[in-house]
Write a protein that holds these residues in place. Structure first.
Motif, PDB file in Angstrom:
ATOM      1  N   HIS A  54      43.810  40.160  45.342  1.00 32.87           N
ATOM      2  CA  HIS A  54      42.557  40.781  45.772  1.00 32.87           C
ATOM      3  C   HIS A  54      42.679  41.449  47.135  1.00 32.87           C
ATOM      4  O   HIS A  54      41.700  41.960  47.660  1.00 32.87           O
ATOM      5  CB  HIS A  54      41.417  39.753  45.785  1.00 32.87           C
ATOM      6  CG  HIS A  54      40.771  39.568  44.452  1.00 32.87           C
ATOM      7  ND1 HIS A  54      39.424  39.390  44.299  1.00 32.87           N
ATOM      8  CD2 HIS A  54      41.296  39.570  43.208  1.00 32.87           C
ATOM      9  CE1 HIS A  54      39.140  39.261  43.014  1.00 32.87           C
ATOM     10  NE2 HIS A  54      40.263  39.358  42.331  1.00 32.87           N
ATOM     11  N   ASP A 153      37.771  41.642  45.214  1.00 37.88           N
ATOM     12  CA  ASP A 153      38.182  42.975  44.787  1.00 37.88           C
ATOM     13  C   ASP A 153      37.064  43.594  43.951  1.00 37.88           C
ATOM     14  O   ASP A 153      36.650  43.024  42.930  1.00 37.88           O
ATOM     15  CB  ASP A 153      39.472  42.883  43.970  1.00 37.88           C
ATOM     16  CG  ASP A 153      40.090  44.252  43.709  1.00 37.88           C
ATOM     17  OD1 ASP A 153      39.339  45.182  43.363  1.00 37.88           O
ATOM     18  OD2 ASP A 153      41.320  44.381  43.841  1.00 37.88           O
ATOM     19  N   GLN A 156      38.099  44.167  40.262  1.00 36.76           N
ATOM     20  CA  GLN A 156      38.289  42.992  39.420  1.00 36.76           C
ATOM     21  C   GLN A 156      37.086  42.071  39.392  1.00 36.76           C
ATOM     22  O   GLN A 156      36.911  41.296  38.451  1.00 36.76           O
ATOM     23  CB  GLN A 156      39.517  42.209  39.893  1.00 36.76           C
ATOM     24  CG  GLN A 156      40.802  43.023  39.893  1.00 36.76           C
ATOM     25  CD  GLN A 156      41.993  42.198  40.322  1.00 36.76           C
ATOM     26  OE1 GLN A 156      42.211  41.099  39.836  1.00 36.76           O
ATOM     27  NE2 GLN A 156      42.773  42.730  41.257  1.00 36.76           N
ATOM     28  N   GLN A 159      36.517  36.270  40.268  1.00 35.59           N
ATOM     29  CA  GLN A 159      37.528  35.668  39.411  1.00 35.59           C
ATOM     30  C   GLN A 159      37.428  34.144  39.493  1.00 35.59           C
ATOM     31  O   GLN A 159      36.649  33.590  40.269  1.00 35.59           O
ATOM     32  CB  GLN A 159      38.922  36.126  39.846  1.00 35.59           C
ATOM     33  CG  GLN A 159      39.103  37.633  39.848  1.00 35.59           C
ATOM     34  CD  GLN A 159      39.258  38.207  38.449  1.00 35.59           C
ATOM     35  OE1 GLN A 159      40.143  37.825  37.704  1.00 35.59           O
ATOM     36  NE2 GLN A 159      38.400  39.128  38.097  1.00 35.59           N
ATOM     37  N   ARG A 478      31.758  41.107  31.169  1.00 33.79           N
ATOM     38  CA  ARG A 478      32.707  40.059  31.527  1.00 33.79           C
ATOM     39  C   ARG A 478      32.137  38.715  31.104  1.00 33.79           C
ATOM     40  O   ARG A 478      30.936  38.467  31.198  1.00 33.79           O
ATOM     41  CB  ARG A 478      32.988  40.069  33.028  1.00 33.79           C
ATOM     42  CG  ARG A 478      33.597  41.367  33.516  1.00 33.79           C
ATOM     43  CD  ARG A 478      33.872  41.332  35.004  1.00 33.79           C
ATOM     44  NE  ARG A 478      34.874  40.361  35.349  1.00 33.79           N
ATOM     45  CZ  ARG A 478      36.196  40.584  35.259  1.00 33.79           C
ATOM     46  NH1 ARG A 478      36.639  41.755  34.819  1.00 33.79           N
ATOM     47  NH2 ARG A 478      37.054  39.661  35.598  1.00 33.79           N
ATOM     48  N   TYR A 505      43.934  41.613  32.469  1.00 33.19           N
ATOM     49  CA  TYR A 505      42.581  41.576  33.037  1.00 33.19           C
ATOM     50  C   TYR A 505      42.031  40.165  33.203  1.00 33.19           C
ATOM     51  O   TYR A 505      41.070  39.961  33.938  1.00 33.19           O
ATOM     52  CB  TYR A 505      41.616  42.369  32.151  1.00 33.19           C
ATOM     53  CG  TYR A 505      41.789  43.869  32.269  1.00 33.19           C
ATOM     54  CD1 TYR A 505      41.391  44.546  33.414  1.00 33.19           C
ATOM     55  CD2 TYR A 505      42.358  44.605  31.236  1.00 33.19           C
ATOM     56  CE1 TYR A 505      41.551  45.921  33.531  1.00 33.19           C
ATOM     57  CE2 TYR A 505      42.521  45.978  31.333  1.00 33.19           C
ATOM     58  CZ  TYR A 505      42.118  46.630  32.481  1.00 33.19           C
ATOM     59  OH  TYR A 505      42.285  47.982  32.586  1.00 33.19           O
ATOM     60  N   SER A 507      41.685  36.236  34.357  1.00 37.16           N
ATOM     61  CA  SER A 507      42.070  35.342  35.450  1.00 37.16           C
ATOM     62  C   SER A 507      41.894  33.908  34.980  1.00 37.16           C
ATOM     63  O   SER A 507      41.047  33.607  34.141  1.00 37.16           O
ATOM     64  CB  SER A 507      41.215  35.592  36.696  1.00 37.16           C
ATOM     65  OG  SER A 507      39.855  35.299  36.434  1.00 37.16           O
TER      66      SER A 507
END
Length: 644
Positions: A54, A153, A156, A159, A478, A505, A507
């Protein structure tokens, strides 16, 4: 020659000081700061925490550049101009630069002038690892900190590890300052918004506690590493020549040098200003003393002045090892060198547990405990990079708990200690450690993730949508999946498979869960009826046949032909579950026969068979297994010889 090493720590206060007499020395290009100008109110200690990849280390690079701690570029004649940028300045290990991850927490001291009040602040930054396997590094980095910079990030999003490190910072009562990387306000790569981040650190993170009348010196050790020339380095508030004592061992040492990390070591013991030759309360620095044995350094230890005993500060206990593996030298007779390398590395990584063990095939070695499979692989690579030690690593095993019928319990971490089927009659329950896994990924990969977890004996707990896809936005929905998984199912290739099926993609993070009853058995590998202890493993009964066939086939492919037949078997107790055969080398004994009755050929072949039989009777189990066979069967790869 006595070995010496060094350790870093944070210190609380100092006693009266004495002016040392020594030759000036400075190992940094920049001018030494006047440390007397920084009371605790103008000091900030914080750790950068985030999920892996990140941008923690990149943001740390930009902060060091912005504050003038390091030059904007590192000019080098042997590197191209585009490669002379500051990248991973605090990642000093070769394995960190090769893999692009942070393995060890590193600290650096910066001077920052806040434009809002015109004051200059002493900021101590700690760059921490983002992977779950190095959580011990994160935990000890929070010890000297009063706050944490949580980086997310923007591409992203939140996570699994993001939530984990946030919870840990809150548990310790740290002030958390949030920052979003790779968007309009902050960019770690370009340096956009770095000043606003520094302003937020100064204004929001509280300073260390003020000096109280009558306070005495106490130093908290939160890191240590080996140095063959200078000894032990400790962070604290002392001067050269002071005598300090460990509250853990009771041993006393004399400080021979001290300084700060900015980001390299800068000695202040010969500072032109007398008041700047001391590390005061709240500062992060290092000291050097003549500690003779690496076993005397304990992370979380407290040092105090010898003449002013003080109770210990907050202690740090590394996380319990959850993955165990045997490590053996590749070359015969290499154990002494391996032993010294392991002793030095465990000084810098106290989360690794170490015990001696021996194998009839591999000789003397160590049974080491790690926090995860990546932690184990990084330790192996550090042995190769830093000590030129090529090693064989056996198949990892998680600690298994045995509950006997008489009520006693036993935890084993070596497959050789697991009972045979006949001995299991005295065992009431076999239990294995479980984990509570959190997987965050785009919704389109949900099906593939469910199949992966199910194939690894996972049990679904819940699934939650973090966000939903919008027709006007390019963002994807997500989802967070919570699974109960056996720890043994994720220590090999679970994480890499997860990244593969989700195109990188997803985590993954996990936390410990209670032990559960499981049907585990010990699978043994036999070569010509002789058990190879280095290849024994404890696995679930549902996959033992598949694993046995796979291991036997791989071993057959690497064992060279002998003068007699070699039989490879996988067995559970006395039950053979897989068998492979390596045919013997056969000389063409009939090549010199031309014509005549066929019985002449039969006599020669019969004589050859009788000779092979006698050879086999004299050499049962005496099979040469090359080192490459262990690399292949144990899932590694053949090591490459290093030349100097």
């Amino acid at each position: 020659m006595l070995s010496r090493r060094r350790a870093r720590s944070v210190i609380s206060w100092h006693d009266r000081v004495r002016e040392p007499e020594l030759t000036p020395r400075c190992c940094c290009r920049q001018e030494l700061p006047n440390l007397a100008l920084f009371p605790p109110s103008r000091i900030r200690n914080f750790a950068i925490v985030a999920h892996i990849d990140h941008g923690k280390s990149t943001l740390a690079d930009r902060m060091l550049e912005f504050t003038g701690t390091i030059p904007p570029t590192q000019v080098s004649s042997d590197r191209a101009e585009e490669d002379q940028k500051n990248e991973q300045v605090l990642d000093t290990l070769k394995v960190e630069r090769e893999r692009g991850i942070t393995v060890r927490a590193q600290s650096a001291t910066m001077l920052y002038e806040d434009p809002t009040d015109g004051e200059t602040y002493l900021i101590n930054l700690l760059d921490t690892p983002g992977h779950a396997d190095f959580s011990s590094e994160l935990l000890r980095s929070l010890l000297p900190s009063q706050g944490a910079l949580l980086l997310v990030d923007a591409a992203q999003g939140i996570q699994a590890q993001t939530l984990s490190v946030l919870d840990e910072a809150r548990k310790r009562g740290l002030k958390v300052v949030g920052a979003v990387n790779k968007w309009d306000l902050v960019s770690a790569k370009t340096g956009l918004g770095v000043e606003s981040v520094l302003q937020g650190i100064v204004s929001r993170i509280p300073p260390p506690k003020e000096v109280q009348p009558g306070e005495k010196m106490r130093a908290l050790v939160f890191d240590s590493w080996y140095d063959s020339f200078r000894g032990v380095i400790v962070e604290g508030e002392v001067r050269k020549g002071d005598s300090i004592t460990s509250t853990t061992t009771g041993l006393s040492y004399t400080i021979v040098d001290l300084g700060i990390m900015s980001p390299k070591e800068i000695s202040i013991s010969a500072h032109p200003i007398l008041e700047s030759r001391v590390l005061r309360k709240g500062m992060v620095g290092w000291i050097v003393c003549g500690m003779k044995d690496v076993k005397d350094a304990f992370l979380g230890d407290t040092f105090h002045h010898t003449h002013s005993p003080m109770p210990a500060l907050e202690s740090f206990k590394p996380l319990k090892s959850m993955v165990f593996a045997g490590i053996y030298p590749l070359e015969p007779g290499g154990f002494p060198k391996l032993e010294e390398a392991v002793r030095r590395l465990t000084l810098t990584d106290r989360s690794v547990s170490s015990n001696r063990e021996s194998s009839s095939f591999l000789g003397q070695g160590f049974r080491l405990g790690f926090n995860g499979s990546l932690h184990m692989d990084v330790f192996r690579q550090r042995l190769e990079d830093e000590f030129d030690e090529e090693v064989i690593v056996t198949r990892p095993l998680v600690p298994v708990k045995l509950v006997y019928r008489n009520g006693t319990e036993r935890t084993i971490d070596n497959p050789a200690d697991f009972p045979e089927p006949a001995e299991l009659l005295r065992v009431a329950q076999v239990m294995e450690p479980m984990i509570r896994a959190t997987i965050v990924a785009p919704d389109e990969y949900t099906g593939a993730i469910i199949n992966l977890c199910t194939s690894h004996r996972g049990v679904p707990l819940s699934h939650t949508y973090l966000s939903t896809a919008k027709a006007t936005s390019a963002s994807k929905a997500r989802i967070t999946l919570l699974y109960s998984l056996p720890l043994s199912s994720i220590v090999t290739n679970f994480h890499s498979t997860l990244k593969s099926i989700t195109s990188g993609y997803a985590s993954f993070d996990y936390e410990e869960a209670p032990y559960e009853v499981s049907d585990l058995v010990k699978m043994s590998i036999l070569v010509n009826t002789v058990k190879v202890d280095a290849l024994c493993s404890v696995i679930h009964r549902s996959v033992v046949e598949k694993e046995g066939r796979d291991w036997a086939k791989r071993l057959r492919s690497v064992i060279e032909k002998q003068q007699y037949e070699v039989v490879i078997q996988a067995a559970v107790g006395n039950t053979i579950i897989a068998r492979e055969r390596v045919a013997p080398v056969r000389k063409d004994v009939t090549a010199g026969l031309y014509g005549g009755d066929y019985t002449r050929k039969m006599k020669h072949l019969a004589k050859q068979r009788a000779g092979k039989k006698r050879l086999k009777e004299r050499s049962i189990g005496n099979v040469t297994i090359p080192t490459s066979a262990f690399f292949t069967v144990l899932g590694g790869q053949e090591g490459k010889r290093k030349t100097s």
